[in-house]
Design a protein around this motif. Sequence first.
Motif, PDB file in Angstrom:
ATOM      1  N   ARG A  88       0.822  -1.206   0.000  1.00 30.50           N
ATOM      2  CA  ARG A  88       0.000   0.000   0.000  1.00 30.50           C
ATOM      3  C   ARG A  88       0.860   1.261   0.000  1.00 30.50           C
ATOM      4  O   ARG A  88       1.935   1.284   0.596  1.00 30.50           O
ATOM      5  CB  ARG A  88      -0.921   0.024   1.225  1.00 30.50           C
ATOM      6  N   LEU A  89       0.335   2.274  -0.660  1.00 30.90           N
ATOM      7  CA  LEU A  89       0.938   3.601  -0.615  1.00 30.90           C
ATOM      8  C   LEU A  89      -0.080   4.540   0.013  1.00 30.90           C
ATOM      9  O   LEU A  89      -1.194   4.715  -0.510  1.00 30.90           O
ATOM     10  CB  LEU A  89       1.313   4.088  -2.017  1.00 30.90           C
ATOM     11  N   GLN A  90       0.322   5.131   1.152  1.00 25.16           N
ATOM     12  CA  GLN A  90      -0.544   6.088   1.839  1.00 25.16           C
ATOM     13  C   GLN A  90      -0.088   7.494   1.461  1.00 25.16           C
ATOM     14  O   GLN A  90       1.027   7.905   1.763  1.00 25.16           O
ATOM     15  CB  GLN A  90      -0.474   5.886   3.350  1.00 25.16           C
ATOM     16  N   ILE A  91      -0.968   8.227   0.807  1.00 29.92           N
ATOM     17  CA  ILE A  91      -0.629   9.542   0.253  1.00 29.92           C
ATOM     18  C   ILE A  91      -1.057  10.628   1.231  1.00 29.92           C
ATOM     19  O   ILE A  91      -2.245  10.789   1.519  1.00 29.92           O
ATOM     20  CB  ILE A  91      -1.321   9.735  -1.108  1.00 29.92           C
ATOM     21  N   ASN A  92      -0.081  11.359   1.718  1.00 32.06           N
ATOM     22  CA  ASN A  92      -0.357  12.424   2.687  1.00 32.06           C
ATOM     23  C   ASN A  92       0.150  13.763   2.165  1.00 32.06           C
ATOM     24  O   ASN A  92       1.105  14.341   2.687  1.00 32.06           O
ATOM     25  CB  ASN A  92       0.301  12.111   4.037  1.00 32.06           C
ATOM     26  N   GLY A  93      -0.458  14.241   1.099  1.00 36.15           N
ATOM     27  CA  GLY A  93      -0.146  15.587   0.613  1.00 36.15           C
ATOM     28  C   GLY A  93       0.854  15.687  -0.517  1.00 36.15           C
ATOM     29  O   GLY A  93       1.001  16.761  -1.100  1.00 36.15           O
ATOM     30  N   VAL A  94       1.582  14.612  -0.847  1.00 35.99           N
ATOM     31  CA  VAL A  94       2.563  14.699  -1.928  1.00 35.99           C
ATOM     32  C   VAL A  94       1.829  14.789  -3.274  1.00 35.99           C
ATOM     33  O   VAL A  94       0.702  14.325  -3.414  1.00 35.99           O
ATOM     34  CB  VAL A  94       3.521  13.498  -1.925  1.00 35.99           C
ATOM     35  N   GLU A  95       2.532  15.379  -4.260  1.00 41.97           N
ATOM     36  CA  GLU A  95       1.925  15.565  -5.571  1.00 41.97           C
ATOM     37  C   GLU A  95       2.894  15.152  -6.669  1.00 41.97           C
ATOM     38  O   GLU A  95       4.100  15.007  -6.436  1.00 41.97           O
ATOM     39  CB  GLU A  95       1.503  17.030  -5.763  1.00 41.97           C
ATOM     40  N   ASN A  96       2.327  14.944  -7.866  1.00 44.50           N
ATOM     41  CA  ASN A  96       3.123  14.606  -9.055  1.00 44.50           C
ATOM     42  C   ASN A  96       4.068  13.431  -8.776  1.00 44.50           C
ATOM     43  O   ASN A  96       5.286  13.523  -8.978  1.00 44.50           O
ATOM     44  CB  ASN A  96       3.921  15.824  -9.535  1.00 44.50           C
ATOM     45  N   THR A  97       3.503  12.345  -8.316  1.00 43.07           N
ATOM     46  CA  THR A  97       4.292  11.187  -7.884  1.00 43.07           C
ATOM     47  C   THR A  97       4.309  10.100  -8.957  1.00 43.07           C
ATOM     48  O   THR A  97       3.296   9.825  -9.611  1.00 43.07           O
ATOM     49  CB  THR A  97       3.723  10.619  -6.581  1.00 43.07           C
TER      50      THR A  97
END
Length: 296
Positions: free
Chosen positions: A280-289
């Motif tokens: 799993r990848l938990q996304i907490n605010g990062v962008e353009n990944t």
Amino acid sequence: MNHAKKKKLPFYIGILVILLLLFLRFGLYYLKSGGFSGLSMLFPVLLLCFFFFAVCTAAFFAAWVYQDCKKRKADPVLWVVIVFAATPFIGLLIYFLRRPEIKTICPACGRRISVKAKYCEECGTHIEKEENDSMVKEGTHHLKFIVAGIVSMVLMLVCLTGFIVSAAVGKGVNTNVASSERVWNMGVITMEYNTYLDGVWNLDFKSASNGFVEEQNMRITDADTQLLYADISCGKVPDGATLVLWLVQEDVVKSIDVTNLDKPLEYPLHEFENGKVHVRLQINGVENTVSEISIQ
């Protein structure tokens, strides 16, 4: 009587086919997603009921339109298709705006004339008002279809409301990223590219709701020698933003901060067992990944 039943047979077969396709769609989704793990059965039941009653609503209203078209000498099949294609609400609105006027027969010359006409356009014969009243009264035909359509529509809205309310309060929805069951998101992710081919998971996205979780089930075949490879780059990392990689297999839970990797991650899997593991990848605010993850 038998002829009338034969004419209605394609309509009934069409409804049956639509319902079978609906159940097939849910069945395929069930198999593809590994069932409804992490989700209360209330959700798929409500959603299935919503689609079922939506089809029933369209079918009942389309049946009324079909009969009304026959009465007005219009093309019933065309309007039934429009009602289904444009949804019953928009389809009915279009039909009421465009449906042809009911006509009657001039008792003198036999020409079809408007039910509202006072005189025949062909021969000038005066049309008795009583005949107009009888034709107007016939406008309340096939009320059973209208009533059934309204009842189905109400039930459809009840199911939709129940689904939205249950989802909004999060009751029965697993959102725990460390859970061994599937994680369900209430947020959104934008411009996502998500594929899993030949054991390689590629996930690219522009942005996502805070805490949004994307997951892919992978398989460990030799925990003692295999590694998890993760090549991840975050194009934009606002203050406090993170991207966390989670590996979950029953009671074994590992999390790794992969926000600012300077080289691809190689993580040993000897703490896990052979078999399925939730990645799993938990996304907490990062962008353009951009990410590429695999087990080798």
